[in-house]
Enzyme design. Structure first.
Site, mmCIF file in Angstrom:
data_model
loop_
_atom_site.group_PDB
_atom_site.id
_atom_site.type_symbol
_atom_site.label_atom_id
_atom_site.label_comp_id
_atom_site.label_asym_id
_atom_site.label_seq_id
_atom_site.Cartn_x
_atom_site.Cartn_y
_atom_site.Cartn_z
ATOM 1 C CB CYS A 161 -1.074 0.626 1.123
ATOM 2 S SG CYS A 161 -2.387 -1.417 1.182
ATOM 3 C CG LEU B 90 -0.683 -5.678 -1.285
ATOM 4 C CD1 LEU B 90 -0.948 -6.186 -2.917
ATOM 5 C CD2 LEU B 90 0.809 -5.968 -0.823
ATOM 6 C CB ALA B 91 -6.729 -6.085 -1.525
ATOM 7 C CG ASN C 109 1.365 1.641 4.082
ATOM 8 O OD1 ASN C 109 1.180 0.512 3.752
ATOM 9 N ND2 ASN C 109 2.784 2.344 3.833
ATOM 10 N N GLY C 110 -0.353 0.498 6.311
ATOM 11 C CA GLY C 110 -0.062 -0.958 6.824
ATOM 12 C C GLY C 110 -0.536 -2.116 7.367
ATOM 13 C CG ASP D 19 -5.559 -3.204 9.203
ATOM 14 O OD1 ASP D 19 -5.893 -3.313 8.157
ATOM 15 O OD2 ASP D 19 -3.722 -3.767 9.591
#
Length: 203
Positions: free
Chosen positions: A2, A50-51, A75-76, A100
């Site tokens: 991501c 980015l799933a 992102n994370g 999340d």
């Protein structure tokens, strides 16, 4: 992986969606599964996805709260997001995804900046408050997920990679000679400085 990117025009000038799109395109390799952009007055931010946890459209970003007040680009990976979600549900928060990202957003809504003390994971994110007109940026304690920022004139830019900031027409790639000397001397950069003049790493 991501990636996030965005700008804030301190002068109040509306953010240009074309510029935000160019910034997220510059980090397309970080998120092949989707992209999104969000503009609200002087603030514009985007996301490359980015799933991993939630593969459905419910995990799309930037993600906006149900009351439309807060929007996040994240992102994370939050290792304790399930525990936090349970705690937030006890407080009355409802969830529409299994990501999340939504837990981070609802944590900020519930606890403000103090939410960072509850996070166990690696992350970098931006949250825009449409009521207070305030941008909140944060990253994990070790900088596993980096977050760069720069300012030129009235334009403030941020992103997961420097190239995304440089994709905005207000920014240009200029060498920071003092940083280069530091790198040649120690084979590393210490603190916030980068090799690009005017662009720093969030400490």
């Amino acid at each position: 992986m991501c990636g996030i990117a965005g700008i804030l025009n301190a002068c109040g000038k509306p953010a240009d969606l074309v510029h935000v799109k160019a910034m997220t395109d510059a980090i397309a390799h970080r998120g092949p599964d989707g992209e999104g952009q969000f503009v609200d007055g002087p603030l514009g931010m985007g996301h490359r996805r980015l799933a991993i946890l939630d593969l459905s459209p419910a995990g799309h970003q930037p993600m906006t709260s149900g009351d439309r007040r807060y929007t996040i680009s994240y992102n994370g990976e939050l290792y304790n997001f399930r525990e936090l979600r349970t705690e937030l549900e006890r407080l009355g928060h409802q969830f529409t995804s299994s990501s999340d990202t939504e837990v981070v957003l609802k944590s900020y809504i519930a606890w403000g900046n103090d939410c960072l003390h509850r996070f166990n994971g690696m992350f970098a994110f931006a949250i825009w408050d449409t009521v207070e007109r305030q941008l909140f940026l944060a990253r994990d304690r070790y900088g596993i997920k980096p977050l760069y920022w720069g300012r030129t004139g009235d334009t403030f830019g941020f992103a997961s990679e420097i190239k995304a900031i440089l994709a905005h027409p207000k920014f240009s790639a200029q060498l920071d000679k003092a940083a280069l000397l530091e790198y040649f001397t120690f084979q590393n950069l210490f603190g916030e400085r980068t090799l690009f003049k005017g662009i720093s790493l969030l400490p």
